[in-house]
Design a protein around this motif. Structure first.
Motif, PDB file in Angstrom:
ATOM      1  N   PHE A  64     -48.292  87.588 -58.000  1.00 36.76           N
ATOM      2  CA  PHE A  64     -47.669  87.615 -59.311  1.00 36.76           C
ATOM      3  C   PHE A  64     -46.326  86.889 -59.249  1.00 36.76           C
ATOM      4  O   PHE A  64     -45.576  87.042 -58.295  1.00 36.76           O
ATOM      5  CB  PHE A  64     -47.434  89.065 -59.769  1.00 36.76           C
ATOM      6  N   PRO A  65     -45.988  86.100 -60.267  1.00 35.60           N
ATOM      7  CA  PRO A  65     -44.746  85.333 -60.220  1.00 35.60           C
ATOM      8  C   PRO A  65     -43.577  86.100 -60.829  1.00 35.60           C
ATOM      9  O   PRO A  65     -43.746  87.222 -61.328  1.00 35.60           O
ATOM     10  CB  PRO A  65     -45.080  84.113 -61.076  1.00 35.60           C
ATOM     11  N   MET A  66     -42.408  85.461 -60.778  1.00 41.53           N
ATOM     12  CA  MET A  66     -41.217  86.014 -61.432  1.00 41.53           C
ATOM     13  C   MET A  66     -40.617  84.923 -62.311  1.00 41.53           C
ATOM     14  O   MET A  66     -40.810  83.738 -62.046  1.00 41.53           O
ATOM     15  CB  MET A  66     -40.192  86.425 -60.368  1.00 41.53           C
TER      16      MET A  66
ATOM     17  N   ASP B  98     -64.073  89.366 -66.001  1.00 47.60           N
ATOM     18  CA  ASP B  98     -63.253  90.162 -65.078  1.00 47.60           C
ATOM     19  C   ASP B  98     -61.844  89.644 -64.924  1.00 47.60           C
ATOM     20  O   ASP B  98     -61.606  88.446 -64.788  1.00 47.60           O
ATOM     21  CB  ASP B  98     -63.895  90.179 -63.685  1.00 47.60           C
ATOM     22  N   LEU B  99     -60.924  90.600 -64.903  1.00 45.18           N
ATOM     23  CA  LEU B  99     -59.566  90.317 -64.457  1.00 45.18           C
ATOM     24  C   LEU B  99     -59.542  90.684 -62.981  1.00 45.18           C
ATOM     25  O   LEU B  99     -59.993  91.766 -62.615  1.00 45.18           O
ATOM     26  CB  LEU B  99     -58.586  91.207 -65.233  1.00 45.18           C
ATOM     27  N   VAL B 100     -59.061  89.801 -62.136  1.00 47.05           N
ATOM     28  CA  VAL B 100     -58.945  90.166 -60.714  1.00 47.05           C
ATOM     29  C   VAL B 100     -57.559  89.786 -60.227  1.00 47.05           C
ATOM     30  O   VAL B 100     -57.187  88.621 -60.249  1.00 47.05           O
ATOM     31  CB  VAL B 100     -59.994  89.445 -59.846  1.00 47.05           C
ATOM     32  N   VAL B 101     -56.800  90.768 -59.838  1.00 46.61           N
ATOM     33  CA  VAL B 101     -55.480  90.508 -59.266  1.00 46.61           C
ATOM     34  C   VAL B 101     -55.351  91.339 -57.999  1.00 46.61           C
ATOM     35  O   VAL B 101     -56.218  92.160 -57.694  1.00 46.61           O
ATOM     36  CB  VAL B 101     -54.343  90.884 -60.239  1.00 46.61           C
ATOM     37  N   LEU B 102     -54.274  91.108 -57.285  1.00 46.10           N
ATOM     38  CA  LEU B 102     -54.046  91.863 -56.064  1.00 46.10           C
ATOM     39  C   LEU B 102     -52.806  92.718 -56.210  1.00 46.10           C
ATOM     40  O   LEU B 102     -51.824  92.292 -56.800  1.00 46.10           O
ATOM     41  CB  LEU B 102     -53.823  90.921 -54.885  1.00 46.10           C
TER      42      LEU B 102
END
Lengths: 398, 389
Positions: A64-66, B98-102
């Motif tokens: 995830f970015p900032m 699908d949403l796939v994130v970590l």
């Protein structure tokens, strides 16, 4: 004839067996030290990374970015000397997908000064145009600074791919789609080997404009501290600033950040350690047995020696010495082969590991195991030989 | 005429300690070889079984993993309306966007943290993946901040037990159940409603992948061609199984190569040991060999006989190694799959093929180790050995 030459003569009598046994020990110890070396390498890669630099990432995870707006806000926190940013690019070589290496988009005017002690520019293009260089930036990077899609590559990577200064390298973006040409304008050598010489660094602006539509987001912020002893407090202060925003951060020392990657290997290092032990045990078992067999064969000889007047204690020492020479000799060769062969050649398992180190502790442990094994497989026959009655020894029929 | 093998078998039995020692050495080599293959097979199985050949898996062109992919809502809607999409028992299209994130979570019992995948699915599409079954608790209620957790990660990470709360993005989610998925990679994930997860993680504008059940899997090739050529979509299409197989390839081959390399080095050591044993055996039996030669057995027969003895000895070690490797089967471990940057938990899988390879390797070690000693036995000069002793 002194005792030592007697021991040597005994060893050389069956050269083939001595050789084979010793080679078994060499291989067992080499493998043990090599596998342990993998663990050492992973452990020492945690110890790299400065404790006076912090890394800030999005709290959820690295993917995830900032926002860029954090930049000036973080720089305003007391105790912070300089802030730079770095984004993982994730490009692929369209021609040879197996040729994988890391690429990062960085803000050069702040990034290179922060890493000035770890990185030095060795080759570079002369600048075509005069460009005002920001303070603290190596003048050798002038050409790099004057071109938007210029890049700086590590020496190892440069040599591996046989690139030339001024060459254009095109990558296919996986996260940022499209074809991305980069012009090599400088090569760096990593004075601190932990920095890695298989990386490509290029301008963040290029990524922002071509890949993010001008609305740049940041992967990680790198914070150089003017008060490294306050690292913990500063990290907390930075995270507190963004605690309730939609991009909460997590700031830790560079060392802890690197350690995070190593911990991603999970259980695998532990398994490797177990294999290391199993290997040693197996092969040494065989070698030990061979030595015991050899000792048993020589009962008649021992009888003769005792008749000649050799003391029990002397016999004990001779048999033990033979076992010791084989195991200690083999152990030393195997352990040092691992240390100098693997570490010296910078073996890195095709890029999966950092360049290998084998610690002295591992070498010492390996040699210790060899000695232990020599003692166990030598003691019993030595004891038996020393207690043997001449009458029994000579009575035995082979 | 060949020397009866009972001669060899009896000889091996007569030296139990030596046989055991050499056999154990070989057993260890075989065990580690089988273990390495079991590790790779287990990892690969976990990933490959995740995917079905009846599902089409769609992500953005050029993305090499699920998390780096982005399929826009428009594209997703176009795909949803395709005629090739099968219809579920409730009459709705069997599609999951699908949403796939970590998310980076701390491990239980081990220092450090790892990336755990969060998958936001269309709750109505659970039938798309029939191997997924709720194990404890219940499935999350659509539209709420509930999640269910794959059984494999539930134990390994903090905050993922039933009833516990885990912070995903800006919001706290409650874990209401765990699920199994036939040992596949889904068991290493956290599942929730994508309608709730996407705002929480601020990933509103695109999904990471679209999966749907094909009405007629035989038409896959034509479907793939059409979708990949469609300029509105910008996607790459594979069967779900193909995708997961490709994700497992890199790490599985690394594990195998590493395993084979370690085993080869070990084998050299074990072969030296076997050679030593055989030389000693030959050395001790010179008079027997001389007698055999006198009886009329040819040197070749003697050579074969000792070679057989070496192979027999090694096979004993090989079988022992297989037996020692069997308990490894089913032990779970986990590591990060660098292809997807997320942690995958999997179980060692000892396969018959693996054991076969192990035994063949043991036999080969016997042949290599016994070759020279056997040759020495065969070339023994007859008179000299009868005279000596």
């Amino acid at each position: 004839m002194n005792l030592f030459s007697l021991v040597l003569v005994n060893l050389f009598r069956n050269k083939r067996r001595t050789f084979l046994t010793m080679m078994s020990v060499v291989i067992a110890l080499f493998l043990f030290c090599a596998l342990r070396g993998v663990l050492d390498t992973l452990e020492s890669s945690i110890k790299v990374g400065s404790e006076s630099r912090l890394v800030t990432r999005n709290r959820i995870s690295l993917i995830f970015p900032m926002p860029q707006s954090y930049w000036t806000r973080i720089a305003a926190v007391p105790g912070i000397k300089s802030v730079s940013l770095q984004n993982w690019f994730g490009g692929r070589d369209p021609v040879d997908p197996k040729n994988w290496y890391a690429q990062f988009a960085v803000d050069a005017p702040t990034f290179f000064p922060i890493y000035a002690r770890d990185v030095e520019i060795t080759e570079f293009s002369p600048p075509q145009v005069q460009v005002a260089m920001p303070a603290g930036l190596d003048p050798k990077l002038a050409a790099f600074m004057s071109e938007q899609n210029a890049c700086v590559v590590g020496k190892r990577l440069f040599d591996k791919n046989k690139w030339k200064i001024g060459q254009t390298v095109t990558l296919a973006g996986t996260i940022y789609p499209g074809s991305w040409p980069f012009v090599i304008r400088a090569v760096y050598h990593a004075k601190d080997p932990a920095f890695g010489e298989e990386t490509m660094l290029f301008h963040y602006k290029y990524l922002e404009e071509k890949g993010m539509g001008g609305q740049g987001q940041v992967g990680v912020y790198i914070l150089e501290l003017s008060q490294p002893e306050r690292a913990g407090d500063i990290a907390k202060a930075v995270d507190a600033m963004f605690e309730n925003s939609s991009y909460a951060t997590r700031t830790e020392t560079e060392r802890a950040f690197q350690a995070g990657f190593v911990s991603m290997y999970g259980n695998v290092p532990y398994l490797i350690g177990v294999i290391g032990l199993a290997v040693v045990f197996a092969i040494l078992l065989v070698a030990g047995n061979t030595m015991m067999m050899a000792a048993r064969e020589r009962t008649a000889e021992v009888g003769v020696l005792k008749t000649l007047g050799f003391q029990d204690g002397t016999i004990f020492a001779i048999v033990l010495a033979e076992a010791a020479i084989i195991t200690l000799g083999g152990g030393l060769i195997g352990a040092f082969l691992a240390k100098w062969g693997l570490q010296g050649s910078g073996f890195n398992a095709g890029g999966f590991l950092p360049p290998m180190t084998v610690s002295w502790t591992t070498v010492a442990t390996g040699i210790g195991i060899a000695v232990l094994m020599g003692a166990t497989s030598g003691l019993i026959p030595a004891w038996q030989a020393s207690r043997l009655r001449i009458v029994d020894a000579l009575r035995r029929v082979e | 005429m060949a020397i009866p093998i009972s001669y060899n078998i009896r000889n091996v039995m007569q030296r139990p300690l030596t046989t055991l020692a050499t056999g154990s050495g070989i057993a260890m080599v075989v065990m580690i070889l089988i273990g390495a293959f079991a590790l790779a097979s287990g990892f690969q199985a976990a990933l490959v079984e995740t995917g079905s050949t009846e599902n089409a898996f769609i992500r953005r062109t050029g993305a090499d993993s699920e998390i780096s992919s982005g399929v826009s809502r428009d594209a997703a809607n176009i795909i949803r309306a395709l005629p090739e999409v099968a219809v579920g028992p409730d009459g709705r299209a069997l599609v999951s966007t699908d949403l796939v994130v970590l998310t980076n979570l701390e491990r239980v019992g081990q220092t450090g943290s790892s990336n755990v995948p969060i998958r936001g699915i269309d709750p109505a599409s659970l039938a798309l993946r029939p191997q997924v079954k709720v194990a404890d608790g219940r499935m999350f209620t659509p539209g709420t901040d509930e999640v269910m957790v794959g059984k494999r990660v539930s134990r390994r990470f903090k905050g993922l037990g039933i009833g516990e709360q885990v912070k995903l993005g800006q919001q706290n989610f409650t874990v209401v159940g765990t699920f199994t998925a036939g040992g596949s990679a889904f068991e290493s994930e956290i599942w929730g409603d994508n309608a709730v997860l996407m705002p929480a993680l601020d990933r509103q504008d695109a999904f990471q992948s679209v999966t749907f059940r094909m009405r007629d899997p035989a038409t896959f090739a034509a479907l793939k061609k059409r979708l990949e050529a469609d300029p509105r979509l910008g996607v790459q299409v594979q069967t779900e199984r193909e995708f997961y197989a490709s994700q497992s390839q890199l790490l599985a081959s690394v594990l195998r190569v590493a395993g084979v390399m370690i085993t080869l080095i070990m084998a050299v050591g074990a072969i030296f040991g076997a050679m030593n044993t055989m030389y000693a055996a030959v050395g001790q039996r010179t008079r027997e060999i001389a007698v055999l030669l006198t009886l009329g057995f040819t040197p070749f027969a003697i050579w074969m006989s000792f070679l057989f003895e070496s192979v027999f000895l090694s096979l004993i070690g090989g079988v022992l190694g297989c037996l020692l490797a069997l308990p490894i089967n089913g032990i779970t471990t986990s590591t990060t799959n660098w292809s997807s940057f997320s942690e995958v938990a999997f179980a060692f899988r000892v396969t018959p093929l693996g054991m076969g390879i192990g035994l063949a390797f043991a036999a080969m070690m016997g042949v290599v180790g016994g070759f020279l000693p056997a040759r020495q036995a065969a070339r023994q000069p007859l008179a000299a050995t009868l005279r000596a002793g």
